[in-house]
Scaffold this active site. Structure first.
Site: not given
Ligand code: RB5
Length: 150
Positions: A8, A65-67, A69-70, A98-99, A133
């Site tokens: 973003d 993005c900024g964090t 998170v979003g 693992h993921n 996994h």
């Protein structure tokens, strides 16, 4: 490797830095994010990059993005996407091992350029371990089919 990248307006500079870093290593980078001076709400690049990866148009996706998170929450709404929001290289390594994450997210207001490079290095070079996994990743992907609040 073919890599889709998205960001973003809070993360244009770090996106450009990482894009240049990856291209210098010979990767092909598909930029689906906001350009300098362009405002873009993070769900848009998250959806574009996640769909590109899930459809096979890119092997991995990087979201900023900024964090972080979003943009990671948004990417994980796309069926088939497994996006980890990280701020250091160990989590970037483990989200592959693992993921089996096909996308990674981080925040331009959280990590600097050198740390972002280390995160991306781990994300692109660490193989999925499979074994026990694989069963857990399959359980994650099956959660989509079993949504119910009962
Ligand atoms: C934009 O200001 C900011 O909210 C966004 O980049 C991100 O941090 C959200 O999770």
């Amino acid at each position: 490797m073919k890599i889709a990248i998205g960001n973003d307006h809070a993360a244009v500079e770090l996106k450009l830095h990482i894009k240049e870093y990856l291209e210098a290593q010979g990767h092909e980078v598909i930029d689906l994010g906001s350009a300098m001076g362009e405002r873009m709400d993070y769900p848009r690049p998250a959806e574009a990059v996640a769909k590109r990866v899930v459809s096979g148009g890119a092997e991995r996706g990087i979201l900023i993005c900024g964090t972080g998170v979003g943009i990671s929450i948004s990417a994980n709404k796309v069926r088939g996407a497994r996006c980890a929001c990280v701020s250091e290289p160990v989590s970037a390594q483990m989200c592959r091992a693992h993921n089996d994450c096909n996308l990674i997210a981080f925040g331009a207001r959280i990590v600097g350029p050198q740390l972002a490079e280390a995160i991306v290095d781990q994300f692109l070079t660490t193989p999925f371990e499979g074994g026990r996994h694989a069963r857990r990743v399959e359980m994650i992907m099956n959660l989509d089919e079993r949504q119910s609040c009962d």
